[in-house]
Design a protein around this motif. Structure first.
Motif, PDB file in Angstrom:
ATOM      1  N   SER A  63     -13.325 -47.312  29.725  1.00  0.00           N
ATOM      2  CA  SER A  63     -13.768 -46.867  28.388  1.00  0.00           C
ATOM      3  C   SER A  63     -12.584 -46.621  27.461  1.00  0.00           C
ATOM      4  N   LYS A  64     -11.428 -46.306  28.055  1.00  0.00           N
ATOM      5  CA  LYS A  64     -10.215 -46.073  27.261  1.00  0.00           C
ATOM      6  C   LYS A  64      -9.237 -47.239  27.379  1.00  0.00           C
ATOM      7  N   ASN A  65      -9.590 -48.246  28.160  1.00  0.00           N
ATOM      8  CA  ASN A  65      -8.687 -49.384  28.420  1.00  0.00           C
ATOM      9  C   ASN A  65      -7.336 -48.902  28.942  1.00  0.00           C
ATOM     10  N   GLN A  66      -7.405 -48.032  29.932  1.00  0.00           N
ATOM     11  CA  GLN A  66      -6.207 -47.449  30.529  1.00  0.00           C
ATOM     12  C   GLN A  66      -6.245 -47.635  32.051  1.00  0.00           C
ATOM     13  N   PHE A  67      -5.057 -47.686  32.650  1.00  0.00           N
ATOM     14  CA  PHE A  67      -4.976 -47.568  34.088  1.00  0.00           C
ATOM     15  C   PHE A  67      -3.851 -46.600  34.425  1.00  0.00           C
ATOM     16  N   SER A  68      -3.964 -45.991  35.587  1.00  0.00           N
ATOM     17  CA  SER A  68      -3.096 -44.866  35.911  1.00  0.00           C
ATOM     18  C   SER A  68      -2.483 -45.004  37.298  1.00  0.00           C
ATOM     19  N   LEU A  69      -1.376 -44.310  37.467  1.00  0.00           N
ATOM     20  CA  LEU A  69      -0.663 -44.259  38.739  1.00  0.00           C
ATOM     21  C   LEU A  69      -0.560 -42.805  39.178  1.00  0.00           C
ATOM     22  N   ASP A  70      -0.921 -42.539  40.401  1.00  0.00           N
ATOM     23  CA  ASP A  70      -0.655 -41.259  41.039  1.00  0.00           C
ATOM     24  C   ASP A  70       0.222 -41.509  42.252  1.00  0.00           C
ATOM     25  N   LEU A  71       1.366 -40.849  42.294  1.00  0.00           N
ATOM     26  CA  LEU A  71       2.268 -40.936  43.439  1.00  0.00           C
ATOM     27  C   LEU A  71       2.434 -39.527  43.988  1.00  0.00           C
ATOM     28  N   ARG A  72       1.919 -39.311  45.180  1.00  0.00           N
ATOM     29  CA  ARG A  72       1.866 -37.972  45.753  1.00  0.00           C
ATOM     30  C   ARG A  72       3.147 -37.632  46.514  1.00  0.00           C
ATOM     31  N   SER A  73       3.344 -36.343  46.705  1.00  0.00           N
ATOM     32  CA  SER A  73       4.445 -35.850  47.543  1.00  0.00           C
ATOM     33  C   SER A  73       5.771 -36.510  47.177  1.00  0.00           C
ATOM     34  N   VAL A  74       6.119 -36.439  45.917  1.00  0.00           N
ATOM     35  CA  VAL A  74       7.320 -37.134  45.459  1.00  0.00           C
ATOM     36  C   VAL A  74       8.580 -36.520  46.047  1.00  0.00           C
ATOM     37  N   TYR A  83      -1.322 -52.172  47.252  1.00  0.00           N
ATOM     38  CA  TYR A  83      -0.088 -51.411  47.114  1.00  0.00           C
ATOM     39  C   TYR A  83       1.000 -51.977  48.016  1.00  0.00           C
ATOM     40  N   THR A  84       2.251 -51.710  47.617  1.00  0.00           N
ATOM     41  CA  THR A  84       3.339 -52.086  48.497  1.00  0.00           C
ATOM     42  C   THR A  84       3.291 -51.193  49.742  1.00  0.00           C
ATOM     43  N   PRO A  85       3.505 -51.759  50.926  1.00  0.00           N
ATOM     44  CA  PRO A  85       3.315 -50.977  52.163  1.00  0.00           C
ATOM     45  C   PRO A  85       4.142 -49.698  52.232  1.00  0.00           C
ATOM     46  N   SER A  86       5.355 -49.735  51.717  1.00  0.00           N
ATOM     47  CA  SER A  86       6.237 -48.572  51.838  1.00  0.00           C
ATOM     48  C   SER A  86       5.742 -47.370  51.045  1.00  0.00           C
ATOM     49  N   LEU A  87       4.897 -47.601  50.063  1.00  0.00           N
ATOM     50  CA  LEU A  87       4.389 -46.511  49.213  1.00  0.00           C
ATOM     51  C   LEU A  87       2.889 -46.307  49.353  1.00  0.00           C
ATOM     52  N   GLU A  88       2.223 -47.136  50.116  1.00  0.00           N
ATOM     53  CA  GLU A  88       0.757 -47.151  50.142  1.00  0.00           C
ATOM     54  C   GLU A  88       0.151 -45.807  50.504  1.00  0.00           C
ATOM     55  N   SER A  89       0.754 -45.084  51.429  1.00  0.00           N
ATOM     56  CA  SER A  89       0.170 -43.817  51.876  1.00  0.00           C
ATOM     57  C   SER A  89       0.229 -42.731  50.813  1.00  0.00           C
ATOM     58  N   ARG A  90       1.074 -42.919  49.798  1.00  0.00           N
ATOM     59  CA  ARG A  90       1.238 -41.888  48.755  1.00  0.00           C
ATOM     60  C   ARG A  90       0.723 -42.316  47.386  1.00  0.00           C
ATOM     61  N   THR A  91       0.206 -43.528  47.274  1.00  0.00           N
ATOM     62  CA  THR A  91      -0.067 -44.122  45.964  1.00  0.00           C
ATOM     63  C   THR A  91      -1.556 -44.343  45.733  1.00  0.00           C
ATOM     64  N   ALA A  92      -1.958 -44.108  44.483  1.00  0.00           N
ATOM     65  CA  ALA A  92      -3.304 -44.476  44.057  1.00  0.00           C
ATOM     66  C   ALA A  92      -3.233 -44.983  42.621  1.00  0.00           C
ATOM     67  N   ILE A  93      -3.842 -46.134  42.390  1.00  0.00           N
ATOM     68  CA  ILE A  93      -3.963 -46.668  41.035  1.00  0.00           C
ATOM     69  C   ILE A  93      -5.447 -46.686  40.685  1.00  0.00           C
ATOM     70  N   SER A  94      -5.755 -46.179  39.508  1.00  0.00           N
ATOM     71  CA  SER A  94      -7.140 -46.114  39.054  1.00  0.00           C
ATOM     72  C   SER A  94      -7.205 -46.591  37.611  1.00  0.00           C
ATOM     73  N   ARG A  95      -8.413 -46.634  37.072  1.00  0.00           N
ATOM     74  CA  ARG A  95      -8.548 -47.099  35.693  1.00  0.00           C
ATOM     75  C   ARG A  95      -9.676 -46.365  34.989  1.00  0.00           C
TER      76      ARG A  95
END
Length: 121
Positions: free
Chosen positions: A76-87, A61-73
């Protein structure tokens, strides 16, 4: 032909979590030659790289967003996702998912069309 499609809510309240999903067709997200990224563009500003997930599930992750960010996949669905907390309102942007060639890390060859996310109460 690889295609990427972002999906998720267009409006998120401050302090909540922004969750987006990128559905990939025409190519597997587990192929080692490529990695899968999230990028955003705030209004009136340039592109900002958020993070990446590679074929084995590792993330960065980029350092400025790392504490709030999670990318997962979900392979089985060929998908990946972004979660950005405390927007915050400054997270308002067009969010893109894109594929990057791991052999160079400079070629972003396929992009989604982008999805507008507004952070507002």
């Amino acid at each position: 032909q690889v295609q990427l499609q972002e999906s998720g809510p267009g409006l998120v309240k401050p302090s909540q979590t922004l969750s987006l999903t990128c559905t990939v067709s025409g190519g597997s997200i587990t192929i080692s030659d490529y990695a899968w990224t999230w990028i955003r563009q705030p209004p009136g500003k340039g592109l900002e790289w958020i993070g990446v997930i590679i074929y084995d599930g590792s993330t960065s992750y980029t350092p400025s967003l790392e504490s709030r960010t999670a990318i997962s996949r979900d392979t089985s669905k060929n998908q990946f996702s972004l979660d950005l907390r405390s927007v915050i309102p400054e997270d308002t942007a067009v969010y893109y998912c894109a594929r990057v060639d791991r052999r160079t890390w400079h070629v972003y060859d396929f992009w989604g069309q982008g999805t507008q996310v507004t952070v507002s109460s």
